[in-house]
Design a protein around this motif. Structure first.
Motif, PDB file in Angstrom:
ATOM      1  N   ASN A  73       0.888  -1.202   0.021  1.00 12.92           N
ATOM      2  CA  ASN A  73      -0.098   0.127   0.011  1.00 12.92           C
ATOM      3  C   ASN A  73       0.881   1.249   0.022  1.00 12.92           C
ATOM      4  O   ASN A  73       1.869   1.324   1.025  1.00 12.92           O
ATOM      5  CB  ASN A  73      -0.848  -0.156   1.226  1.00 12.92           C
ATOM      6  N   ASP A  88       3.627  -7.812   5.996  1.00 14.81           N
ATOM      7  CA  ASP A  88       2.094  -7.367   6.446  1.00 14.81           C
ATOM      8  C   ASP A  88       1.165  -7.659   5.402  1.00 14.81           C
ATOM      9  O   ASP A  88       1.333  -6.901   4.259  1.00 14.81           O
ATOM     10  CB  ASP A  88       2.350  -5.552   6.710  1.00 14.81           C
ATOM     11  N   ALA A 128      -2.097  -7.140   5.070  1.00 15.61           N
ATOM     12  CA  ALA A 128      -3.238  -6.433   5.289  1.00 15.61           C
ATOM     13  C   ALA A 128      -4.389  -6.714   4.065  1.00 15.61           C
ATOM     14  O   ALA A 128      -5.581  -6.761   4.332  1.00 15.61           O
ATOM     15  CB  ALA A 128      -3.227  -5.016   5.377  1.00 15.61           C
TER      16      ALA A 128
HETATM   17  C1  LIG Z   1      -4.633  -0.602   6.295  1.00 12.25           C
HETATM   18  C2  LIG Z   1      -3.431  -1.031   6.404  1.00 12.25           C
HETATM   19  C3  LIG Z   1      -2.992  -1.485   7.727  1.00 12.25           C
HETATM   20  C4  LIG Z   1      -3.746  -1.111   9.198  1.00 12.25           C
HETATM   21  O1  LIG Z   1      -4.694  -1.721   9.463  1.00 12.25           O
HETATM   22  P1  LIG Z   1      -5.753  -1.566  10.756  1.00 12.25           P
HETATM   23  O2  LIG Z   1      -5.711  -3.069  10.878  1.00 12.25           O
HETATM   24  O3  LIG Z   1      -6.794  -1.265  10.191  1.00 12.25           O
HETATM   25  O4  LIG Z   1      -5.110  -0.990  11.759  1.00 12.25           O
HETATM   26  C5  LIG Z   1      -1.681  -1.983   7.967  1.00 12.25           C
HETATM   27  N1  LIG Z   1      -0.982  -2.295   7.142  1.00 12.25           N
HETATM   28  C6  LIG Z   1      -1.280  -2.095   5.751  1.00 12.25           C
HETATM   29  C7  LIG Z   1      -0.118  -2.030   4.589  1.00 12.25           C
HETATM   30  C8  LIG Z   1      -2.507  -1.452   5.431  1.00 12.25           C
HETATM   31  O5  LIG Z   1      -2.819  -0.991   4.289  1.00 12.25           O
END
Ligand SMILES: *Cc1c(COP(=O)(O)O)cnc(C)c1O
Length: 356
Positions: free
Chosen positions: A162, A187, A189
């Protein structure tokens, strides 16, 4: 003492994380799942919440929720789980472990999720950003050279990344994991949209941790993130977690939601189909360069991102303007995949703005 005397100069100079106030009908800036729950699921959920006892502290270990997450995410039996109030809180826990270790550095390829750098700055931990290639891929030579030079304690790699949306080359990530003296946090997400994960590689690497969240799946309002990895690491990080960080409503609601996994799979499958449609349509607009994505958003570049962003906003359509970040993101915008009708309204407004 005044606030100006109290705070560090870099905190005084920083601006607070800005969530724009926005009343418009089409909100495509924050990677939320646009679909509500079926009405009978809402009824069953409210019924389920009757068992909450708000006068009691929540179970600090949340065993029922952890069991549900293990099934849902196919977490290897040998791995341990740590829960956070969103994955943001887990990033804070990970970095808190480095406070007071003067030689500890954090590293991530950039551009990436801004909270890695942001939280490291709060805690005064040196952060090394390694530039991505112009195609947003990991630069293997630059990454490995930076690892050798800075010997990072923690490397964050968002997979997919992201705000760029792409999945990095897994072999390059493997090489970074192999050479990093500290931990590599992958990560994930956007796992619900990616069909790629490092979860199955956990057993191969003692220094690999996987970070996940339920936010992008469709539970952003409940705030639940989780970290997966070897028990030897997670038992230590657990000492830095506030004991009651997952409140009772979040525990009950997320555990309930995971019982209705099929609802979310349908929604995320639909979002993935819509992502492909939106990608094709954006690619056909003259003056738009759109980048491939394995997440629930698309990054695209125009000639003048600031103007396009502003004019979409005037028409009640909020996306994310990444131009202020500069560098590779100059004139880039990020749009979350919405419902088919939201996407069409976004596209037609964009076509009008760009005069095509
Ligand atoms: C949205 C996002 C997060 C944060 O997510 P939350 O669990 O809502 O705090 C973490 N890492 C990435 C890469 C994201 O895009």
């Amino acid at each position: 003492m005044t606030p100006e005397q109290f705070f560090r100069p870099d905190i005084l100079a920083a601006s607070a994380y800005h969530v724009p106030a926005f009343e418009g009908p089409i909100k495509l800036d924050a990677m939320e799942n646009p679909y509500p729950w079926p009405a009978e699921m809402v009824d069953a959920w409210l019924d389920h919440l009757r068992r909450a006892r708000p006068n009691r502290y929540p179970d600090p270990q949340a065993p029922a929720l952890k069991a549900a997450l293990r099934r849902f995410a196919a977490i290897p039996d040998r791995a341990e789980l740590l829960l956070g109030n969103g994955s943001d809180e887990i990033i804070l826990i990970l970095l808190t472990a480095l406070v007071g270790q003067p030689d500890a550095k954090v590293m991530a390829p950039e551009p990436t999720f801004v909270m890695y750098r942001e939280i490291a700055r709060w805690l005064d931990i040196p952060f090394v950003g390694v530039p991505l290639r112009a195609d947003f891929g990991l630069d293997p030579d630059a990454m490995l050279a930076a690892v050798e030079r800075h010997r990072p304690r923690i490397v964050f790699i968002a997979y997919p990344n992201n705000p760029t949306g792409n999945l990095f080359d897994a072999d390059v990530i493997e090489a970074v994991i192999a050479r990093t003296p500290g931990l590599v946090v992958v990560d994930e997400a956007y796992a619900p949209f990616a069909q790629a994960s490092f979860m199955e590689r956990l057993d191969d690497h003692g220094n690999l941790l996987i970070l996940r969240t339920l936010s992008k799946l469709g539970l952003a309002g409940l705030r639940l993130g989780y970290l997966v990895g070897a028990p030897a690491w997670l038992t230590q990080f657990d000492k830095l977690r506030l004991p009651y960080n997952i409140n009772i409503l979040t525990q009950l609601s997320t555990e309930f939601a995971l019982r209705h996994e099929a609802v979310f799979r349908r929604q995320t499958d639909e979002i993935r189909r819509q992502r492909e449609t939106l990608f094709q349509e954006l690619g056909r607009i003259p003056g738009v360069e759109v980048f491939p994505s394995a997440a629930n958003f698309l990054l695209f570049r125009v000639a003048d991102a600031g103007t396009v962003f502003q004019r979409l906003k005037e028409q009640g359509i909020l996306i994310k303007n990444l131009d202020p970040a500069g560098g590779l993101l100059r004139n880039c915008l990020r749009v979350t995949v919405g419902t088919p009708s939201e996407n069409q309204r976004f596209l037609s407004a964009l076509r009008t703005i760009l005069g095509s």
